[in-house]
Design a protein around this motif. Structure first.
Motif, mmCIF file in Angstrom:
data_model
loop_
_atom_site.group_PDB
_atom_site.id
_atom_site.type_symbol
_atom_site.label_atom_id
_atom_site.label_comp_id
_atom_site.label_asym_id
_atom_site.label_seq_id
_atom_site.Cartn_x
_atom_site.Cartn_y
_atom_site.Cartn_z
ATOM 1 N N SER A 33 0.852 -1.195 0.000
ATOM 2 C CA SER A 33 0.000 0.000 0.000
ATOM 3 C C SER A 33 0.881 1.236 0.000
ATOM 4 C CB SER A 33 -0.882 0.024 1.255
ATOM 5 O OG SER A 33 -1.664 -1.127 1.340
ATOM 6 N N TYR A 35 0.910 5.506 0.880
ATOM 7 C CA TYR A 35 0.268 6.593 1.603
ATOM 8 C C TYR A 35 1.039 7.880 1.368
ATOM 9 C CZ TYR A 35 -2.444 3.151 4.164
ATOM 10 O OH TYR A 35 -3.318 2.144 4.492
ATOM 11 N N PHE A 45 -4.457 7.476 2.222
ATOM 12 C CA PHE A 45 -4.289 6.273 1.418
ATOM 13 C C PHE A 45 -4.298 6.610 -0.073
ATOM 14 C CE2 PHE A 45 -4.667 1.941 0.191
ATOM 15 C CZ PHE A 45 -5.682 1.843 -0.746
ATOM 16 N N GLU A 48 -3.576 0.387 -3.118
ATOM 17 C CA GLU A 48 -3.056 -0.885 -2.638
ATOM 18 C C GLU A 48 -2.948 -1.849 -3.805
ATOM 19 O OE1 GLU A 48 -5.669 -3.193 -0.258
ATOM 20 O OE2 GLU A 48 -4.146 -4.672 0.253
ATOM 21 N N ALA A 96 -1.720 -9.470 3.996
ATOM 22 C CA ALA A 96 -3.035 -9.403 3.341
ATOM 23 C C ALA A 96 -4.033 -10.375 3.946
ATOM 24 C CB ALA A 96 -2.904 -9.648 1.834
ATOM 25 N N LEU A 102 0.071 -3.474 8.958
ATOM 26 C CA LEU A 102 0.912 -2.929 7.908
ATOM 27 C C LEU A 102 2.306 -2.691 8.472
ATOM 28 C CD1 LEU A 102 -1.354 -0.305 6.125
ATOM 29 C CD2 LEU A 102 -1.119 -2.749 5.697
ATOM 30 N N SER B 30 -18.392 -3.774 10.830
ATOM 31 C CA SER B 30 -17.554 -4.235 11.936
ATOM 32 C C SER B 30 -16.160 -3.652 11.773
ATOM 33 C CB SER B 30 -17.471 -5.768 11.932
ATOM 34 O OG SER B 30 -18.643 -6.327 12.381
ATOM 35 N N GLU B 32 -12.200 -2.697 12.230
ATOM 36 C CA GLU B 32 -10.924 -3.221 12.708
ATOM 37 C C GLU B 32 -10.078 -1.999 13.033
ATOM 38 O OE1 GLU B 32 -10.990 -6.941 9.591
ATOM 39 O OE2 GLU B 32 -9.088 -5.982 10.070
ATOM 40 N N GLY B 91 -10.276 -0.295 6.289
ATOM 41 C CA GLY B 91 -11.309 -0.426 5.267
ATOM 42 C C GLY B 91 -11.101 -1.777 4.623
ATOM 43 N N TYR B 92 -11.667 -2.786 5.143
ATOM 44 C CA TYR B 92 -11.366 -4.160 4.748
ATOM 45 C C TYR B 92 -12.149 -4.545 3.502
ATOM 46 C CZ TYR B 92 -10.886 -9.235 5.157
ATOM 47 O OH TYR B 92 -10.622 -10.551 4.926
ATOM 48 N N TYR B 93 -11.467 -4.948 2.479
ATOM 49 C CA TYR B 93 -12.121 -5.341 1.238
ATOM 50 C C TYR B 93 -11.627 -6.691 0.788
ATOM 51 C CZ TYR B 93 -13.212 -0.380 1.065
ATOM 52 O OH TYR B 93 -13.647 0.874 1.366
ATOM 53 N N GLY B 94 -12.552 -7.631 0.680
ATOM 54 C CA GLY B 94 -12.292 -8.912 0.042
ATOM 55 C C GLY B 94 -10.966 -9.567 0.324
ATOM 56 N N GLY B 95 -10.612 -9.702 1.568
ATOM 57 C CA GLY B 95 -9.406 -10.462 1.867
ATOM 58 C C GLY B 95 -8.176 -9.642 2.096
ATOM 59 N N SER B 96 -8.292 -8.331 2.031
ATOM 60 C CA SER B 96 -7.092 -7.539 2.244
ATOM 61 C C SER B 96 -7.445 -6.270 2.981
ATOM 62 C CB SER B 96 -6.453 -7.208 0.900
ATOM 63 O OG SER B 96 -5.234 -6.542 1.099
ATOM 64 N N GLN B 97 -6.545 -5.754 3.726
ATOM 65 C CA GLN B 97 -6.835 -4.549 4.478
ATOM 66 C C GLN B 97 -5.725 -3.524 4.399
ATOM 67 O OE1 GLN B 97 -5.627 -3.895 8.203
ATOM 68 N NE2 GLN B 97 -3.870 -4.896 7.292
ATOM 69 N N GLY B 98 -5.231 -3.309 3.201
ATOM 70 C CA GLY B 98 -4.168 -2.337 3.044
ATOM 71 C C GLY B 98 -4.649 -0.915 3.119
ATOM 72 N N ASN B 99 -5.960 -0.713 3.060
ATOM 73 C CA ASN B 99 -6.500 0.628 3.095
ATOM 74 C C ASN B 99 -6.837 1.004 4.524
ATOM 75 O OD1 ASN B 99 -7.967 2.946 2.928
ATOM 76 N ND2 ASN B 99 -9.650 2.078 1.758
ATOM 77 N N LEU B 100 -5.917 1.735 5.163
ATOM 78 C CA LEU B 100 -6.155 2.200 6.514
ATOM 79 C C LEU B 100 -6.528 3.679 6.489
ATOM 80 C CD1 LEU B 100 -3.336 0.686 8.774
ATOM 81 C CD2 LEU B 100 -5.721 0.011 8.626
#
Lengths: 113, 112
Positions: A33, A35, A45, A48, A96, A102, B30, B32, B91-100
């Motif tokens: 990702s 930033y 952000f 990703e 992931a 991260l 929910s 994280e 911001g959890y999307y489809g198996g990944s959470q790189g978007n914080l």
């Protein structure tokens, strides 16, 4: 394990130029990702990548782009640089998996004059 | 809209005093939540995450869904706790959470 490595550490560019930043993730991490960090906006952000595919994108103009290679290394590119693009650009990698943290690099400090 | 708010830019306490760094979030789902810390001249690093329910360096954080808060607490502050602290929402999307989504951060200063 080596941490996330970003190159270069510092860059000075002039308006209108383009720039490419590089990020090597922790071995085994497939998600990378990016930033942007500025004093006014904080950490925002950009996008990703996972398995060479852009998975998510933040609210930045199309001048900001990126890609990921088969070895998970990633690059981001900013074209037609503006003064407001001056910032610290951070790269982060992760496993992931849900809840996985991260791991951040030290960043690339970009100054646009 | 997803948002993280850290109301204090700067928090200054004396060594041995209790510390509470506030974090409120807005998220439809929910959440994280994480706390990241950046010590002087070091990279941003994870301090703790709510799913682990752990205590790291004496810090704890409890997710309060009713108050949409995830405050960071430590009963007795140490000088080495002085750092920049960021609360973050995944911001959890489809198996990944790189978007914080990060808050603006709180600078904690612990005086001797």
């Amino acid at each position: 394990k080596a941490g996330v490595t970003q190159t270069p550490r510092y860059l000075i560019k002039t308006r209108g130029q383009q720039v490419t930043l590089s990020c090597s993730p922790i071995s085994g991490h497939r998600s990378v990702s990016w930033y942007q960090q500025t004093p006014g906006q904080g950490l925002q952000f950009l996008f990703e990548y996972f398995s060479e595919t852009q998975r998510n994108k933040g609210n930045f103009p199309g001048r900001f782009s990126g890609r990921q290679f088969s070895n998970s290394r990633s690059e981001m590119n900013v074209s037609t640089l503006e003064l407001g693009d001056s910032a610290l650009y951070l790269c982060a990698s992760s496993l992931a998996q849900r809840g996985s943290p991260l791991h951040f690099g030290n960043g690339t400090r970009l100054t646009v004059t | 809209a997803q948002r993280v708010t850290q109301p204090e830019k700067l928090l200054s306490v004396f060594k041995g005093a209790p510390v509470e760094l506030k974090c409120n979030y807005s998220y439809s789902g929910s959440p994280e939540l994480f706390w990241y810390v950046q010590y002087s001249r070091q990279r941003l690093q994870l301090l703790l995450r709510h799913i682990s329910r752990e205590s790291i360096k004496g810090f704890t954080a409890d997710l309060n869904k009713g108050e949409t808060s995830f405050h960071l607490k430590k009963p007795f502050a140490q000088e080495e706790d002085s750092a920049m602290y960021y609360c973050a929402l995944s911001g959890y999307y489809g198996g990944s959470q790189g978007n914080l989504i990060f808050g603006k951060g709180t600078k904690l200063s612990v005086k001797p």
